[in-house]
Scaffold this active site. Sequence first.
Site, PDB file in Angstrom:
ATOM      1  N   LYS A 126       2.137  -0.348  12.612  1.00 25.76           N
ATOM      2  CA  LYS A 126       1.422  -0.723  11.393  1.00 25.76           C
ATOM      3  C   LYS A 126       0.600  -1.985  11.634  1.00 25.76           C
ATOM      4  O   LYS A 126       1.057  -2.928  12.295  1.00 25.76           O
ATOM      5  CB  LYS A 126       2.431  -0.952  10.267  1.00 25.76           C
ATOM      6  CG  LYS A 126       1.830  -1.291   8.912  1.00 25.76           C
ATOM      7  CD  LYS A 126       2.956  -1.470   7.897  1.00 25.76           C
ATOM      8  CE  LYS A 126       2.442  -1.786   6.517  1.00 25.76           C
ATOM      9  NZ  LYS A 126       3.564  -1.963   5.546  1.00 25.76           N
ATOM     10  N   SER A 140       3.379   0.899   1.682  1.00 28.37           N
ATOM     11  CA  SER A 140       2.168   0.454   2.351  1.00 28.37           C
ATOM     12  C   SER A 140       2.091   0.881   3.823  1.00 28.37           C
ATOM     13  O   SER A 140       1.073   0.651   4.477  1.00 28.37           O
ATOM     14  CB  SER A 140       2.079  -1.075   2.272  1.00 28.37           C
ATOM     15  OG  SER A 140       3.168  -1.682   2.944  1.00 28.37           O
ATOM     16  N   SER A 159       8.065   0.043   1.280  1.00 26.00           N
ATOM     17  CA  SER A 159       6.851   0.427   2.006  1.00 26.00           C
ATOM     18  C   SER A 159       7.072   1.296   3.227  1.00 26.00           C
ATOM     19  O   SER A 159       6.121   1.866   3.754  1.00 26.00           O
ATOM     20  CB  SER A 159       6.075  -0.831   2.413  1.00 26.00           C
ATOM     21  OG  SER A 159       5.519  -1.444   1.274  1.00 26.00           O
TER      22      SER A 159
END
Length: 465
Positions: A78, A153, A177
């Site tokens: 990420k 996220s 997330s």
Amino acid sequence: MSIDGEIVPLHERYKRCDVSPVEVARAQLDAIGRLNPGVNAFVLVDDSVVLKMARASEARYRKGEALGPLDGVPITIKDTLNVAGWPTRRGSRTTSDVAAPRDAISIARLRAGGAVFLGKTTTPEFAWKGLTESPLAGVTLNPLDPLHHAGGSSGGAAAATALGLGVVGIGSDAAGSVRIPAAFCGVVGYKPTFGTIPLDPYPAAFWQLPHIGPITRNVADAALAASAMSGAVGMDWTSLARTSLDFHLPERQWPSKLRIGVPAGLAGHLDPIVNKAWEDALAVIAKDSRITTVDVPINESRDIVGALYRLGCSYAVSQVPEEKRTGLHAALLEFIAPVQSLTAADLLRLQRRREEIAVRLSAILIDDIDVLLTPTMPCLPLRTDDPTAAAVDWFEWCPFTPLFNLSHGPAVSVPWHTDAGFFPIGLQVGAAPGRDRVAIAAATMIETLDDCRNPARSRASVHVG
């Protein structure tokens, strides 16, 4: 827990020379080129780095000197975590495109284990919400149906993993997330106990909410990947009280008659399709475990985490130079507005109630039940063509995941497939802090039950050629 995921079998194939890390890397890059345009999961793919890491792994296997089961395994990262040589943009046009000088501790441990870094995955600006759309990279779509959001996220990590682009996607989770996009995309998301995987750089203004965790296609790989990143380090003082994870359990072992708690009054908060799948899951799980109803302040926990989360995002915004703030997402500024007028008394009240709830939940999870089970999400993935859905404060449609950021306990989202709808739902298994082994064992049990009910269903596999 059964080590029957993709990591160990791929490692064994490498050792037998059935396939090489370079062949897998090339197949992965080809698959990214074909599949990523349909979902927009990657913000950076660096072919030269991928192949360089793969060649080094291949050389080790040829010499019989593999570094362990992660050697040669493709992973994604990420774009909130630092990777040496790549920029960390965090979904924002206001951030620098200068390469990070060194890896985050968690990433350095994966590198030391020989993992092959495919690239960096998308995130909303400063990872602020449960949908992955940003000024920098645009919208990340759901690989199960591109008319829906992937969640956030860590949406890019989940979308890539669901497509077989990487065996593991590394994400971060401060209110759900990792688990939100895992549930929406039909994969596994694991948030270990707080501090088990060191945070680097340590997010001092985020009220001890963030965790780093893996997204995988099965529970075994999530446990193995988290273990590789775990262990204390001085630059994260909260990690010093934690030991490294170790999931070397006998195959398919879990506590007999596992004590499972479910919060009271969930049905009224669930989408009808989710509720039908939830009731189906409880009926199946009850055959192997004891299920009891417990009183847990779900909504209050969500609201407390929501306020603290906004404060963390507010601090992130405050670090953006004044002249660049016009480039920030307007919705992010709206999101943090409610906490701008909080007083010291307000903060003390929030923190006091957080501690009271955490103590209460931990006592329940030690004395009365082994794990708390909820749907990961009360709804199906949000549609991309519904502007009102994205406009609604995402905490309103995400009540269940924040509880385990508040309390620091481990939580795993596991897919549960049903005839009630096209999308599987996620089942969230949470435990008391430090009881990751129990959470993983319970998640493995649920995964096994789901597999037994769906013998014809096969999970997506990593593209190896």
